[in-house]
Design an enzyme around this catalytic site. Structure first.
Site, short mmCIF file in Angstrom:
data_model
loop_
_atom_site.label_atom_id
_atom_site.label_comp_id
_atom_site.label_asym_id
_atom_site.label_seq_id
_atom_site.Cartn_x
_atom_site.Cartn_y
_atom_site.Cartn_z
N HIS A 199 -2.70 5.75 -1.85
CA HIS A 199 -2.12 7.04 -1.45
C HIS A 199 -0.62 6.95 -1.17
CE1 HIS A 199 -2.38 5.31 2.56
NE2 HIS A 199 -1.59 6.28 3.00
C1 UD1 Z 1 0.62 10.51 5.33
C2 UD1 Z 1 1.71 9.58 5.85
C3 UD1 Z 1 1.35 8.14 5.51
C4 UD1 Z 1 -0.05 7.80 5.97
C5 UD1 Z 1 -1.05 8.81 5.48
C6 UD1 Z 1 -2.40 8.54 6.06
C7 UD1 Z 1 4.05 10.30 5.96
C8 UD1 Z 1 5.36 10.26 5.28
N1 UD1 Z 1 3.01 9.86 5.24
O1 UD1 Z 1 0.61 10.41 3.92
O2 UD1 Z 1 2.26 7.26 6.10
O3 UD1 Z 1 -0.37 6.54 5.47
O4 UD1 Z 1 -0.63 10.13 5.87
O5 UD1 Z 1 -3.41 9.02 5.24
O6 UD1 Z 1 3.96 10.72 7.08
N2 UD1 Z 1 -2.83 16.90 1.59
C9 UD1 Z 1 -4.00 17.60 1.52
N3 UD1 Z 1 -4.70 17.83 2.67
C10 UD1 Z 1 -4.26 17.39 3.88
C11 UD1 Z 1 -3.05 16.67 3.94
C12 UD1 Z 1 -2.35 16.45 2.77
O7 UD1 Z 1 -4.44 18.01 0.44
O8 UD1 Z 1 -4.95 17.63 4.88
C13 UD1 Z 1 -2.10 16.65 0.32
C14 UD1 Z 1 -1.01 17.68 0.06
O9 UD1 Z 1 -0.94 17.89 -1.30
C15 UD1 Z 1 0.24 16.96 0.51
C16 UD1 Z 1 -0.07 15.51 0.18
O10 UD1 Z 1 -1.47 15.38 0.40
O11 UD1 Z 1 1.40 17.42 -0.11
C17 UD1 Z 1 0.66 14.53 1.04
O12 UD1 Z 1 0.42 14.75 2.44
P1 UD1 Z 1 1.40 14.15 3.54
O13 UD1 Z 1 0.90 14.45 4.89
O14 UD1 Z 1 2.79 14.54 3.24
O15 UD1 Z 1 1.32 12.61 3.28
P2 UD1 Z 1 0.10 11.61 3.05
O16 UD1 Z 1 0.16 11.15 1.64
O17 UD1 Z 1 -1.16 12.18 3.57
N1 UDP Z 2 -10.32 5.57 5.85
C1 UDP Z 2 -11.44 6.39 5.95
N2 UDP Z 2 -11.91 6.98 4.82
C2 UDP Z 2 -11.34 6.80 3.61
C3 UDP Z 2 -10.19 5.97 3.52
C4 UDP Z 2 -9.71 5.39 4.66
O1 UDP Z 2 -12.01 6.54 7.03
O2 UDP Z 2 -11.83 7.35 2.62
C5 UDP Z 2 -9.77 4.98 7.10
C6 UDP Z 2 -9.68 3.48 7.10
O3 UDP Z 2 -10.81 2.92 7.72
C7 UDP Z 2 -8.42 3.20 7.88
C8 UDP Z 2 -7.59 4.45 7.74
O4 UDP Z 2 -8.45 5.44 7.21
O5 UDP Z 2 -8.66 3.00 9.25
C9 UDP Z 2 -6.42 4.19 6.85
O6 UDP Z 2 -5.81 5.38 6.55
P1 UDP Z 2 -4.78 5.53 5.36
O7 UDP Z 2 -5.03 4.48 4.36
O8 UDP Z 2 -4.87 6.95 4.93
O9 UDP Z 2 -3.37 5.38 6.11
P2 UDP Z 2 -2.45 4.13 6.47
O10 UDP Z 2 -3.24 3.16 7.25
O11 UDP Z 2 -1.92 3.58 5.18
O12 UDP Z 2 -1.35 4.77 7.25
#
Ligand code: UD1
Ligand code: UDP
Length: 428
Positions: free
Chosen positions: A202
């Site tokens: 992601h």
């Molecule tokens: C964010 C964090 C990342 C973290 C991740 C955990 C930042 C810069 N990124 O990434 O560090 O590892 O969360 O999972 O803060 N979207 C949905 N539904 C939601 C949320 C997001 O569909 O509930 C989609 C939207 O298209 C959005 C894209 O995901 O534009 C990215 O969401 P965003 O919150 O900007 O970043 P993540 O990739 O989720």
């Molecule tokens: N995780 C989850 N379901 C999923 C993928 C990840 O519960 O389908 C959990 C995982 O156990 C971990 C956390 O989400 O604790 C990691 O989140 P993510 O990879 O989105 O973010 P990051 O750690 O890179 O910020």
């Protein structure tokens, strides 16, 4: 003490749940805020349910948007909440945009901010998370570093050791607290073959670039093993946009999993391929070999422990590493035996205890220096016979770090100085 906790994405809910539980156990009432960065049920509410957390008191509903949009809107609304609630400390975990907003809003109101998982560095400023974690650390009055390495990163950025506490990572608490529950409750394993790899992707730099995502997909299509891939919505969107989804049809593409299902699935995997931060940690805790699809990591401890290899993002290099990990039996066994570097699972308790003590002693207050009696000076001095045997806590100057045999060491309060060491100090 009145804490305000901001948790707005799935990893923040997971990693702050042990802190929330400990506040609950001690009867300390906290205000719970989400910026609304993760709003889909599968990225937020499912985690509230799985972790048996209460609903947030405030939801800012910032949603998705550009870096500046998300950060600034959350900051404006957080400021209002903080002014209304007047917390004694505001707590956030990790490196999302919501964490940056929280730390900046708090410090600019002269309200103490505590950062859980402080001091991680990938040294890659193309990652939004790297900017967020550096700034959040520098806005903090209490920095909870998971490891000595993270603490030294902070000291090398001139953060005073008195603010830094090496406490382990709450991910261990969460994993240990929830794996047993997952084994009882989750039926996820019934849906898939016995032997499989787990994949998650992601990171913006991996999935938002056609070239990089295509390279990763090219590699994945050549891997013969069963691959279970819970797809983050961001990644699904990009796979669709780049017309790459069809190429993964032989893989088990599923919706993001709830926490209990995910950790159970991960715990039984042959290996995991991931660009997640938290999953690199969980893999080494669960003794599942981890292949990280990135060129850097802010969790080098997992690599040094032997449980994680960095494969980069080029197709051929990914395939090489996957082949090596799965087919070199000696390496595979070694990876399975890697020792968890993130502590004993009592990090949440430690954090709460330290915060309560610091609050009691007035150590959370944001104080101004007084240079009327002279400026602060950083110096390196050799440990001589006068300093030899002295404990760090008994010195009348701050020790920033100890250098021994060209290795930097954290100046634990109980550490005794030895002749031959060099110390970096701060004279006030
Ligand atoms: C964010 C964090 C990342 C973290 C991740 C955990 C930042 C810069 N990124 O990434 O560090 O590892 O969360 O999972 O803060 N979207 C949905 N539904 C939601 C949320 C997001 O569909 O509930 C989609 C939207 O298209 C959005 C894209 O995901 O534009 C990215 O969401 P965003 O919150 O900007 O970043 P993540 O990739 O989720
Ligand atoms: N995780 C989850 N379901 C999923 C993928 C990840 O519960 O389908 C959990 C995982 O156990 C971990 C956390 O989400 O604790 C990691 O989140 P993510 O990879 O989105 O973010 P990051 O750690 O890179 O910020």
């Amino acid at each position: 003490m009145k804490p305000l906790i901001v948790a707005s994405t799935r990893p923040e809910l997971i990693k702050l749940s042990p802190v929330m539980r400990e506040f609950d156990r001690r009867g300390v009432k906290y205000v719970f805020v989400t910026t609304g960065q993760h709003y889909d049920k599968l990225l937020f509410k499912t985690f509230i349910d799985d972790l048996e957390l209460r609903e947030p008191d405030y939801d800012i509903k910032v949603g998705s948007g550009s870096q500046a949009y998300q950060t600034s809107l959350a900051m404006v609304e957080l400021e209002k909440i903080m002014e209304g609630e007047k917390p004694d400390v505001t707590i956030a975990e990790g490196d999302t945009n919501s964490v940056l907003s929280t730390s900046l809003a708090a410090v600019k109101l002269h309200m103490p901010f505590a950062h859980v998982e402080a001091g991680l560095r990938s040294y890659d400023r193309n990652m939004p998370e790297e900017i967020n974690r550096i700034l959040a650390d520098h806005c903090s009055e209490a920095l909870f570093a998971p490891t000595e390495k993270a603490a030294l990163n902070l000291i090398n950025e001139a953060i005073p050791p008195k603010k830094i506490h090496i406490v382990g990572n709450t991910v261990v608490d969460a994993t240990l607290q929830n794996l047993a529950i997952a084994r009882r409750k989750s039926r996820i394993l019934e849906k898939f073959p016995k032997e499989y790899l787990v994949l998650t992707l992601h990171r913006a730099e991996n999935v938002d670039s056609y070239k990089t995502l295509k390279g990763i997909v090219d590699a994945l299509t050549k891997i013969k093993e069963n691959i279970i891939f819970p797809v983050h919505p961001r990644t699904e969107k990009m796979l669709q946009k780049f017309k790459l989804l069809d190429r993964l049809k032989k893989k088990f593409l599923i919706q993001p999993l709830g926490y209990l299902d995910f950790i159970l699935l991960l715990s039984r995997a042959k290996a995991v391929l991931t660009d997640s931060g938290g999953i690199q940690e969980e893999a080494v805790i669960l003794k599942v070999p981890c292949i990280t699809l990135r060129n850097t990591t802010e969790r080098p401890e997992t690599v040094e422990a032997g449980g994680n290899v960095l494969a980069g993002v080029e197709g051929s290099r990914i395939l090489e590493k996957v082949d090596l990990v799965l087919n070199d039996r000696k390496l595979y066994k070694k990876m399975r035996r890697a020792k968890n570097p993130f502590g004993d699972g009592k990090t949440g308790k430690r954090i709460v205890k330290i915060l309560l003590e610091k609050h009691e002693k007035g150590e959370l207050e944001i104080s101004s220096p007084d240079f009327t009696q002279g400026f602060w000076k950083r110096e390196f001095i050799a440990v001589d016979s006068k300093l030899h045997g002295k404990k760090i806590r008994n010195l009348n100057f701050d020790v920033l770090k100890i250098i021994e045999n060209e290795r930097e060491k954290y100046p634990y309060e109980d550490a005794k100085l030895k002749r031959g060491q060099v110390i970096e100090i701060l004279r006030r």
